[in-house]
Design a protein around this motif. Structure first.
Motif, PDB file in Angstrom:
ATOM      1  N   TYR A 124       0.832  -1.200   0.000  1.00  0.00           N
ATOM      2  CA  TYR A 124       0.000   0.000   0.000  1.00  0.00           C
ATOM      3  C   TYR A 124       0.869   1.254   0.000  1.00  0.00           C
ATOM      4  O   TYR A 124       0.669   2.156  -0.810  1.00  0.00           O
ATOM      5  N   THR A 166      -5.853  10.853   2.160  1.00  0.00           N
ATOM      6  CA  THR A 166      -6.126   9.666   2.960  1.00  0.00           C
ATOM      7  C   THR A 166      -5.370   9.758   4.271  1.00  0.00           C
ATOM      8  O   THR A 166      -4.198  10.145   4.283  1.00  0.00           O
ATOM      9  N   ILE A 168      -4.204   7.381   7.526  1.00  0.00           N
ATOM     10  CA  ILE A 168      -4.016   6.008   7.972  1.00  0.00           C
ATOM     11  C   ILE A 168      -3.437   6.058   9.376  1.00  0.00           C
ATOM     12  O   ILE A 168      -2.566   6.876   9.658  1.00  0.00           O
ATOM     13  N   TRP A 177      -1.293  -1.337  11.516  1.00  0.00           N
ATOM     14  CA  TRP A 177      -2.130  -0.268  10.996  1.00  0.00           C
ATOM     15  C   TRP A 177      -3.577  -0.580  11.355  1.00  0.00           C
ATOM     16  O   TRP A 177      -4.132  -1.581  10.930  1.00  0.00           O
ATOM     17  N   SER A 179      -6.505   1.640  11.189  1.00  0.00           N
ATOM     18  CA  SER A 179      -7.673   2.168  10.485  1.00  0.00           C
ATOM     19  C   SER A 179      -7.316   3.138   9.376  1.00  0.00           C
ATOM     20  O   SER A 179      -6.269   3.735   9.369  1.00  0.00           O
ATOM     21  N   PHE A 180      -8.262   3.251   8.425  1.00  0.00           N
ATOM     22  CA  PHE A 180      -8.238   4.281   7.391  1.00  0.00           C
ATOM     23  C   PHE A 180      -9.286   5.313   7.795  1.00  0.00           C
ATOM     24  O   PHE A 180     -10.358   4.964   8.284  1.00  0.00           O
ATOM     25  N   LYS A 181      -8.987   6.583   7.560  1.00  0.00           N
ATOM     26  CA  LYS A 181      -9.936   7.648   7.891  1.00  0.00           C
ATOM     27  C   LYS A 181     -10.087   8.568   6.697  1.00  0.00           C
ATOM     28  O   LYS A 181      -9.134   8.779   5.943  1.00  0.00           O
ATOM     29  N   SER A 182     -11.259   9.129   6.526  1.00  0.00           N
ATOM     30  CA  SER A 182     -11.458  10.049   5.414  1.00  0.00           C
ATOM     31  C   SER A 182     -11.579  11.458   5.948  1.00  0.00           C
ATOM     32  O   SER A 182     -11.730  11.671   7.129  1.00  0.00           O
TER      33      SER A 182
END
Length: 182
Positions: A124, A166, A168, A177, A179-182
């Motif tokens: 990624y 993005t 992260i 890792w 979470s992903f957050k917007s």
């Protein structure tokens, strides 16, 4: 009543030279008696307020001095902070940052440099840093104990808004890792 802190004597050298092969210094961080230098292509450390004086027999002797930055030693690994010093986030126990040129996120502790992106996100980060990366902002959330890195991408420097942004999060407690957050 004179403390002489504003005197620079021309006969005395007041700068520390580093090997230019590591690129420019992008960030400096003071950790107790250690100065950490984040260059584009390498992370270096030097002891401060201490110096090694060598005797005639070649043995070293540690001396305390408040005027010395000791010799520089690189951390293991061929990583730096690239040109994104804004990705640096320091906690009392670790320092987090990214190397966009090599496509990795890193964690620096007393044990040394660890590639945090290798914990499930190697591909990624290699992909996301491969093109159009504009800024990489790093923050640390004390409450959640997470390093957040926000990667902004732009097609051109003249674009006003990024076309993709993005965030992260990395957690030591989760071991990777989280979470992903917007």
């Amino acid at each position: 009543g004179i403390n002489n802190t504003n005197q620079f004597i021309m006969g005395e050298k007041i700068t520390k030279d580093l090997n230019p092969i590591h690129g420019s210094i992008q960030a400096l961080l003071n950790r107790n008696t250690r100065l950490i230098m984040f260059c584009e292509d390498k992370v270096l450390r030097a002891d401060t307020n201490k110096d090694l004086i060598f005797n005639a027999d070649g043995n070293s002797q540690l001396v305390t001095s408040n005027k010395v930055i000791g010799s520089t030693t690189p951390y293991k690994g061929d990583y730096g902070i690239a040109t994104n010093p804004e990705s640096l986030a320091a906690t009392p126990y670790a320092v987090y940052f990214t190397d966009a040129m090599r496509g990795v996120a890193l964690r620096l502790t007393t044990e040394g440099l660890v590639v945090a992106s290798d914990k499930g996100m190697k591909d990624y980060f290699a992909d996301v840093f491969s093109s159009y990366t504009d800024t990489v902002v790093g923050t640390y959330d004390d409450r959640k104990k997470e390093y957040n890195t926000t990667i902004s991408k732009r097609y051109e420097g003249s674009d006003i808004n990024p076309f993709n942004q993005t965030t992260i999060s990395y957690s030591d407690m989760a071991g990777g890792w989280s979470s992903f957050k917007s």
